[in-house]
Every structure is written in structure tokens, then in C-alpha cells.
Design an enzyme around this catalytic site. Structure first.
Site, PDB file in Angstrom:
ATOM      1  N   GLN A 199       0.817  -1.216   0.000  1.00  0.00           N
ATOM      2  CA  GLN A 199       0.000   0.000   0.000  1.00  0.00           C
ATOM      3  C   GLN A 199       0.849   1.263   0.000  1.00  0.00           C
ATOM      4  O   GLN A 199       0.344   2.351  -0.293  1.00  0.00           O
ATOM      5  CB  GLN A 199      -0.919   0.011   1.228  1.00  0.00           C
ATOM      6  N   SER A 230       3.596  -4.957  -4.989  1.00  0.00           N
ATOM      7  CA  SER A 230       2.787  -5.545  -6.054  1.00  0.00           C
ATOM      8  C   SER A 230       2.409  -4.476  -7.066  1.00  0.00           C
ATOM      9  O   SER A 230       1.966  -3.380  -6.691  1.00  0.00           O
ATOM     10  CB  SER A 230       1.519  -6.175  -5.465  1.00  0.00           C
ATOM     11  N   HIS A 249       0.004  -4.088  -9.283  1.00  0.00           N
ATOM     12  CA  HIS A 249      -1.365  -3.630  -9.532  1.00  0.00           C
ATOM     13  C   HIS A 249      -1.790  -2.509  -8.596  1.00  0.00           C
ATOM     14  O   HIS A 249      -2.738  -1.783  -8.883  1.00  0.00           O
ATOM     15  CB  HIS A 249      -2.351  -4.800  -9.418  1.00  0.00           C
ATOM     16  N   THR A 270      10.742 -19.380 -15.804  1.00  0.00           N
ATOM     17  CA  THR A 270      10.972 -18.319 -16.781  1.00  0.00           C
ATOM     18  C   THR A 270      10.348 -17.012 -16.307  1.00  0.00           C
ATOM     19  O   THR A 270       9.186 -16.980 -15.911  1.00  0.00           O
ATOM     20  CB  THR A 270      10.369 -18.702 -18.144  1.00  0.00           C
ATOM     21  N   CYS A 316      -6.657  -8.523   1.729  1.00  0.00           N
ATOM     22  CA  CYS A 316      -6.140  -9.853   2.034  1.00  0.00           C
ATOM     23  C   CYS A 316      -7.243 -10.821   2.450  1.00  0.00           C
ATOM     24  O   CYS A 316      -7.080 -12.032   2.364  1.00  0.00           O
ATOM     25  CB  CYS A 316      -5.108  -9.770   3.148  1.00  0.00           C
TER      26      CYS A 316
END
Length: 227
Positions: free
Chosen positions: A14, A34, A36, A72, A159
Site C-alpha cells: 500500500q 505488487s 497492480h 521463466t 487480504c
């Protein structure tokens, strides 16, 4: 390594793009984020590990990600994350000023609703975060009705978005179960506007009133007030 013999890891999901972060100045040993959360591609994240710290590989079998995660790499996702974080951290003060204006507008309007409360400190909070409670309603019903009006919200943390239980954090700060169950969490970003805040304040009060009309808990609250 800290004097106590442990490492300092921070979940900065956040925080990135909202507050200034310097892993050296803030003595951060490990940091996770993260993409997004700052308009990068979904499904891509990063873990910073200070040089000299060894952690067990998440997936064994290959030398990718410096032997920490075999497989990968998602090159396109990694590039997308890098560009998104570059944009997100380029104008933090300006963005926070805009987000605070939006959030303050929602908070001021929502607190005019009877038996509502703001969770957390009014000043010391992420500018784009609003967490409210409305007595006499059930959070899941509130979310469904807001969704029908085009407002995406949550009743707990991301979460635990699949859980119908009230936020354990709200319970831990002393809110009764029945009040914590009527919580609403709104998160704003720099793509939102003051007009979005005004729209939320337009549709929210009628939804609260409708849910309370159907709520036996609200009847008990009102009868308790009369006594």
C-alpha cells in the site's frame, strides 16, 4: 541484521507510490510490493532483499531470480512494473494532495450520516484510504448495493476479501462485532476525482437508509436510544 538478531521485512504494497521509501535510510532489509497497486500489470510483484541476506528459494530447480525463484521470468510484466513504479513515484506530493481532497470530501459527507464513524486517525493515514462504519447494517449488503450503483468498495482488507467476517483489525481496536460488521473501505487513486467523491455521497445515504429499514438490529439500536 538488527542488534536483536532478526531482519526487518516490510509489506509495502500500500505504501509504494504513496509515501517516500528509501531502503537504506529506513534500514529495511526486505521489502515486498505488487504492481497492480500502482497501475502496473496484475500478477507481477517484486521482493527487495538486502545484499548479504540469504533466504530459502520459493521454487527450486533453476537459477532464475538469483536462485530465489525458479521459472521463466515474465519479462513483459517486469518491464510494466518498472515503468508503473517510475510513474507512481515521480509526483507523490502532488498526488497525495489530490487524494486527500477526495478522501476528506467523502469523510466529511459520510460522517453526516447518523451513527457513522471514521476508523483510524483523521490525519495520520494514507491519503487515499477511507474506512467507515455504519451502525445497524451488514457490510456485505452495503457492498452489493454500492456495486449496483457502479461503486467498487470493500468491507475489510484486500487480504481477506473473500471472508464475510468483520475486519480483525477493527475488532482489535475495540469495535464491537456488530459495528465492525458494517464497515466500508474505499481506496482512491490519482485516476479518481472530486466528482467521484460527490457521486459516492449521492448514492451512499439512500443505501444506508434502505438497509437500516430492513435491519432488526437498527430497530434495537433505536429502541435502546428511546429507553
Amino acid at each position: 541484521m538488527q542488534k536483536c538478531g532478526g531482519y526487518f521485512h516490510t509489506d509495502a504494497v500500500q505504501a509504494v507510490g504513496n509515501v517516500e521509501i528509501n531502503v537504506k535510510d529506513q534500514n529495511i532489509d526486505m521489502l515486498s510490493l505488487s504492481a497492480h497497486k500502482f497501475h502496473g500489470p496484475k500478477g507481477v510483484g517484486a521482493l527487495y532483499v538486502r545484499k548479504g541476506i540469504y533466504i530459502e528459494p520459493l521454487i527450486a530447480g533453476g537459477a532464475q531470480e538469483r536462485n530465489k525463484r525458479a521459472g521463466t521470468e515474465n519479462t513483459a510484466g517486469i518491464v510494466g512494473l518498472a515503468k508503473a513504479i517510475e510513474i507512481a513515484t515521480s509526483n507523490i506530493p502532488e498526488k497525495q494532495k489530490k487524494l486527500k481532497e477526495i478522501s476528506d470530501r467523502v469523510i466529511d459527507g459520510a460522517l453526516k450520516i447518523e451513527r457513522s464513524r471514521l476508523n483510524g486517525d483523521r490525519t495520520h493515514r494514507l491519503a487515499g484510504n477511507v474506512n467507515l462504519c455504519f451502525e445497524g447494517i451488514e457490510g456485505e449488503s452495503l457492498l452489493l448495493m454500492l456495486d449496483l450503483q457502479g461503486v467498487c468498495a470493500s468491507s475489510g482488507s484486500a487480504c481477506t476479501s473473500g471472508s464475510l467476517d468483520p475486519s480483525h483489525v477493527l475488532l482489535s481496536i475495540g469495535l464491537p462485532h456488530e459495528i465492525a460488521h458494517g464497515s466500508l473501505r474505499l481506496s482512491f487513486s490519482d485516476v479518481n476525482s472530486v466528482e467521484d467523491a460527490d457521486y459516492i455521497l449521492e448514492v451512499l445515504p439512500p443505501i444506508i437508509n434502505r438497509l437500516r429499514e430492513m435491519s432488526p438490529l437498527w430497530d434495537r439500536i433505536k429502541k435502546g436510544e428511546q429507553k
